[in-house]
Design a protein around this motif. Structure first.
Motif, PDB file in Angstrom:
ATOM      1  N   LEU A  40       0.813  -1.211   0.000  1.00  8.77           N
ATOM      2  CA  LEU A  40       0.000   0.000   0.000  1.00  8.77           C
ATOM      3  C   LEU A  40       0.848   1.264   0.000  1.00  8.77           C
ATOM      4  CD1 LEU A  40      -2.843  -1.090   2.453  1.00  8.77           C
ATOM      5  CD2 LEU A  40      -2.996  -0.813  -0.018  1.00  8.77           C
ATOM      6  N   ARG A  41       1.978   1.239   0.705  1.00  8.02           N
ATOM      7  CA  ARG A  41       2.863   2.415   0.675  1.00  8.02           C
ATOM      8  C   ARG A  41       3.410   2.637  -0.734  1.00  8.02           C
ATOM      9  NH1 ARG A  41       4.835   0.394   5.638  1.00  8.02           N
ATOM     10  NH2 ARG A  41       6.609  -0.509   4.540  1.00  8.02           N
ATOM     11  N   ARG A  42       3.862   1.566  -1.366  1.00 12.08           N
ATOM     12  CA  ARG A  42       4.389   1.694  -2.734  1.00 12.08           C
ATOM     13  C   ARG A  42       3.294   2.135  -3.698  1.00 12.08           C
ATOM     14  NH1 ARG A  42       8.932  -1.781  -4.440  1.00 12.08           N
ATOM     15  NH2 ARG A  42       7.582  -2.548  -6.108  1.00 12.08           N
ATOM     16  N   ALA A  43       2.097   1.561  -3.558  1.00 12.00           N
ATOM     17  CA  ALA A  43       1.001   1.913  -4.465  1.00 12.00           C
ATOM     18  C   ALA A  43       0.627   3.379  -4.330  1.00 12.00           C
ATOM     19  CB  ALA A  43      -0.208   1.018  -4.198  1.00 12.00           C
ATOM     20  N   GLY A  44       0.542   3.856  -3.096  1.00  9.06           N
ATOM     21  CA  GLY A  44       0.191   5.255  -2.892  1.00  9.06           C
ATOM     22  C   GLY A  44       1.230   6.207  -3.443  1.00  9.06           C
ATOM     23  N   ARG A  45       2.504   5.909  -3.207  1.00  6.48           N
ATOM     24  CA  ARG A  45       3.558   6.775  -3.731  1.00  6.48           C
ATOM     25  C   ARG A  45       3.609   6.730  -5.257  1.00  6.48           C
ATOM     26  NH1 ARG A  45       6.864   4.658   0.639  1.00  6.48           N
ATOM     27  NH2 ARG A  45       7.788   3.230  -0.873  1.00  6.48           N
ATOM     28  N   ASP A  46       3.461   5.533  -5.813  1.00 11.06           N
ATOM     29  CA  ASP A  46       3.586   5.403  -7.273  1.00 11.06           C
ATOM     30  C   ASP A  46       2.440   6.079  -8.006  1.00 11.06           C
ATOM     31  OD1 ASP A  46       5.850   4.002  -6.766  1.00 11.06           O
ATOM     32  OD2 ASP A  46       5.057   2.037  -7.316  1.00 11.06           O
ATOM     33  N   LEU A  47       1.240   6.022  -7.434  1.00  8.93           N
ATOM     34  CA  LEU A  47       0.108   6.679  -8.091  1.00  8.93           C
ATOM     35  C   LEU A  47       0.341   8.176  -8.217  1.00  8.93           C
ATOM     36  CD1 LEU A  47      -3.083   4.928  -6.645  1.00  8.93           C
ATOM     37  CD2 LEU A  47      -2.357   5.023  -9.035  1.00  8.93           C
ATOM     38  N   GLY A  48       0.953   8.763  -7.203  1.00  7.46           N
ATOM     39  CA  GLY A  48       1.213  10.200  -7.241  1.00  7.46           C
ATOM     40  C   GLY A  48       2.205  10.596  -8.313  1.00  7.46           C
ATOM     41  N   ARG A  49       3.024   9.657  -8.781  1.00  6.70           N
ATOM     42  CA  ARG A  49       3.993   9.953  -9.834  1.00  6.70           C
ATOM     43  C   ARG A  49       3.559   9.407 -11.189  1.00  6.70           C
ATOM     44  NH1 ARG A  49       9.466   7.472  -8.386  1.00  6.70           N
ATOM     45  NH2 ARG A  49       8.111   5.679  -7.982  1.00  6.70           N
ATOM     46  N   ALA A  50       2.975   8.202 -11.189  1.00  6.53           N
ATOM     47  CA  ALA A  50       2.690   7.526 -12.455  1.00  6.53           C
ATOM     48  C   ALA A  50       1.560   8.198 -13.227  1.00  6.53           C
ATOM     49  CB  ALA A  50       2.350   6.059 -12.187  1.00  6.53           C
ATOM     50  N   VAL A  51       0.484   8.563 -12.541  1.00  5.66           N
ATOM     51  CA  VAL A  51      -0.660   9.146 -13.250  1.00  5.66           C
ATOM     52  C   VAL A  51      -0.310  10.496 -13.875  1.00  5.66           C
ATOM     53  CG1 VAL A  51      -3.015  10.016 -12.959  1.00  5.66           C
ATOM     54  CG2 VAL A  51      -2.342   7.851 -11.884  1.00  5.66           C
ATOM     55  N   ALA A  53       2.615  11.457 -14.832  1.00  2.53           N
ATOM     56  CA  ALA A  53       3.548  11.165 -15.918  1.00  2.53           C
ATOM     57  C   ALA A  53       2.813  10.640 -17.143  1.00  2.53           C
ATOM     58  CB  ALA A  53       4.587  10.152 -15.452  1.00  2.53           C
ATOM     59  N   PHE A  54       1.755   9.866 -16.925  1.00  2.00           N
ATOM     60  CA  PHE A  54       0.968   9.360 -18.058  1.00  2.00           C
ATOM     61  C   PHE A  54       0.306  10.506 -18.807  1.00  2.00           C
ATOM     62  CE2 PHE A  54      -3.324   8.278 -19.517  1.00  2.00           C
ATOM     63  CZ  PHE A  54      -3.032   7.339 -20.491  1.00  2.00           C
ATOM     64  N   TRP A  55      -0.323  11.416 -18.085  1.00  2.00           N
ATOM     65  CA  TRP A  55      -1.026  12.503 -18.755  1.00  2.00           C
ATOM     66  C   TRP A  55      -0.070  13.513 -19.385  1.00  2.00           C
ATOM     67  CZ3 TRP A  55      -5.600  11.309 -19.989  1.00  2.00           C
ATOM     68  CH2 TRP A  55      -6.418  10.564 -19.142  1.00  2.00           C
ATOM     69  N   ALA A  56       1.163  13.521 -18.957  1.00  2.00           N
ATOM     70  CA  ALA A  56       2.143  14.416 -19.567  1.00  2.00           C
ATOM     71  C   ALA A  56       2.807  13.819 -20.799  1.00  2.00           C
ATOM     72  CB  ALA A  56       3.228  14.774 -18.546  1.00  2.00           C
ATOM     73  N   ALA A  57       2.489  12.569 -21.120  1.00  2.00           N
ATOM     74  CA  ALA A  57       3.109  11.913 -22.276  1.00  2.00           C
ATOM     75  C   ALA A  57       2.538  12.470 -23.584  1.00  2.00           C
ATOM     76  CB  ALA A  57       2.881  10.409 -22.205  1.00  2.00           C
ATOM     77  N   PRO A  58       3.337  12.482 -24.655  1.00  2.00           N
ATOM     78  CA  PRO A  58       2.850  13.013 -25.930  1.00  2.00           C
ATOM     79  C   PRO A  58       1.925  12.059 -26.684  1.00  2.00           C
ATOM     80  CG  PRO A  58       5.118  12.286 -26.150  1.00  2.00           C
ATOM     81  CD  PRO A  58       4.777  12.152 -24.701  1.00  2.00           C
TER      82      PRO A  58
END
Length: 220
Positions: A40-51, A53-58
């Motif tokens: 859960l700690r990894r999931a929470g931290r990763d969501l804050g970065r991954a999502v 980063a996805f929307w910033a992709a071209p």
């Protein structure tokens, strides 16, 4: 712990069974706490970065690559894959509208991810609610045996009663020691799962809008 060991060593099969049950509960609870706490700690931290980063992709392909690299627990990636997956032909799903098909796939993917994030929650809740009563049962049984043993010797004194009763009360303390970490972890994990669920629901909603815009553009 010395009092518990002494009580079990002097006790019968019932007290031994209670002690072993409390030990099994404690081991099971800590396995879930350590495993799910990490997830859960990894999931929470990763969501804050991954999502973001996805929307910033071209492009969608680049966005998926970024999401796959940052989403280590694979909590957001299944939603994207569900949004990109085409329904199987000649199925009831394929007979619905494209929006309803996408909504169903995203909902199923979200539920699957949440079930994985909630793994062990039922065990923690069960241990947190039953361990004190298991310890209390051990205490009652220990007190009963102590009083039954004293009755055969004739006469009751505070000194003769306090020692065995005090040892029996250790079972209640052991039950609480097992239950308290389980209850605290259950509450903390529930909060973390709720935060992840809110993030994932927002991501699914945005994916639904993105797919709807893409479908409308393709129809023009």
């Amino acid at each position: 712990m010395d009092g518990l060991a002494q009580l079990v060593g002097q006790g019968d099969a019932v007290l031994l069974a209670v002690a072993l049950l409390l030990l099994a509960m404690s081991v099971g609870a800590w396995i879930v706490i350590l495993r799910q706490g990490r997830v859960l700690r990894r999931a929470g931290r990763d969501l804050g970065r991954a999502v973001p980063a996805f929307w910033a992709a071209p492009s969608m392909d680049e966005g998926r690559l970024r999401l796959e690299a940052l989403d280590r627990e694979a909590v957001a990636l299944p939603l994207l894959d569900a949004a990109l997956r085409a329904p199987c032909a000649d199925t009831l799903e394929a007979g619905g509208s494209s929006e309803s098909q996408l909504t169903r796939r995203l909902r199923d993917a979200l539920h699957a991810v949440l079930r994985r994030l909630q793994s062990g929650q039922v065990l923690l809740a069960s241990i947190g609610t039953t361990a004190p009563f298991v310890g209390l049962f051990g205490t009652v049984w220990g007190v009963h045996r102590a009083l039954a043993g004293l009755s055969g010797d004739g006469g009751f004194t505070i000194e003769r009663i306090s020692a065995p009763v005090g040892e029996a009360l250790v079972m209640t303390a052991a039950g609480l020691a097992v239950a308290i970490p389980a209850v605290l972890a259950y509450n903390v994990f529930g909060r973390w799962v709720g935060q992840c669920e809110a993030e994932l629901e927002g991501f699914a909603h945005d994916l639904l809008e993105l797919a709807g815009r893409a479908g409308a553009a393709a129809e023009r």
